[in-house]
Write an enzyme that holds these catalytic residues in place. Sequence first.
Site, PDB file in Angstrom:
ATOM      1  N   ILE A 150       0.863  -1.177   0.000  1.00 47.37           N
ATOM      2  CA  ILE A 150       0.000   0.000   0.000  1.00 47.37           C
ATOM      3  C   ILE A 150       0.900   1.228   0.000  1.00 47.37           C
ATOM      4  CG2 ILE A 150      -1.996  -1.095   1.091  1.00 47.37           C
ATOM      5  CD1 ILE A 150      -1.142   0.010   3.755  1.00 47.37           C
ATOM      6  N   ASP A 151       0.349   2.378  -0.375  1.00 46.43           N
ATOM      7  CA  ASP A 151       1.141   3.589  -0.508  1.00 46.43           C
ATOM      8  C   ASP A 151       1.697   4.049   0.841  1.00 46.43           C
ATOM      9  OD1 ASP A 151       0.540   3.640  -3.204  1.00 46.43           O
ATOM     10  OD2 ASP A 151      -1.194   4.962  -2.933  1.00 46.43           O
ATOM     11  N   LYS A 152       2.752   4.837   0.776  1.00 47.54           N
ATOM     12  CA  LYS A 152       3.407   5.361   1.976  1.00 47.54           C
ATOM     13  C   LYS A 152       2.415   6.052   2.903  1.00 47.54           C
ATOM     14  CE  LYS A 152       6.864   8.758   3.460  1.00 47.54           C
ATOM     15  NZ  LYS A 152       7.875   9.762   3.012  1.00 47.54           N
TER      16      LYS A 152
END
Length: 345
Positions: A150-152
């Site tokens: 998942i994104d930062k």
Amino acid sequence: MDELETEQEMYEHFRLVVDGGQAPLRIDSYMVAHMEDTSRHRVQQAIKEGFVQVGDRTVKANYIVRPGDVIRFIMPYKRRGMEIIPQDIPLDIVYEDDDVLVVNKPAGMCVHPGHGNFDGTLVNALAHYLGLSQAPDAEDERLGILVHRIDKDTSGLLLVAKNDEAQLRLAKQFYVHSIDRRYRAIVWGDIKEEEGTIDAGIGRDPNDRLRYRICNDPELGKHAVTHYRVLERFGYVTLVECRLETGRTHQIRVHMASIGHPLFNDERYGGAEIRKGTIYSKYKQFIRNCFELCPRQALHAKTLGFEHPVTKKWLQFDSEMPSDMTELLEKWRKYSGNMPEEDDE
């Protein structure tokens, strides 16, 4: 491939070309003899799960190699290109057994090293926790443990495999879209429908390598499907549940922006500016306060369900939304309860 749909992006990890003088030999035995640092068990599991091809055809372990055969070991993630340094970073572990680990990632933590984030990532933390390390020339980007990302600045649940068998079987579940992944997102605007589906390909933006865009050209984009459902309305923003059928980079962010409802405070996709509301300074200050309260895209990977790779039992996990999103929702609830009568911008 025979068993698996070809729409999902795959990455070649190994390529072997059978010598002209090779005697007939089972493919599993041939691969073990010609691939350094790869166990017979991992090879057999990869074949069993459909990740080994000869030419463009998936083969079984009893396939007899022939001179000139091109053997490919492919996986649904890229090979890594840097050393993973174990770091003692606290982990929020939701579940763990001998085969799998479910962690709750905080917003602001990168999943993998790269693009200016070479340490302090979830992979660095997992390498320490699991006692793993790799040299710079190691073959797998993720130490063979993470099967998705998942994104930062997205918080929430991630699934980790603790051994080769679990990793390969979980990778296949992601590949055939049988994993249940549900997100909570706060988006701009009042979505008209109670639920809907966005079926639109996603590709990298040629003008900005950090952005993705809707792209239905199969040569440039990848098939992507997001199902959404309205959970709560606040007039100028909406709380939705998004269920991923596919798992493309920035999928929810791109898809919701494409229908005019970018994620709240998503700077990359137009959500870090006032998209709906009044023209009055008091409202503008309210939005600035909201952005400070939740200084990232308002997206949380809340629910994760999958078949256990060994026991075959269905496991389902749920995580509470982090405080920045819950406090943001409370702020909007109070505001919408006293919503001004003026029309939208």
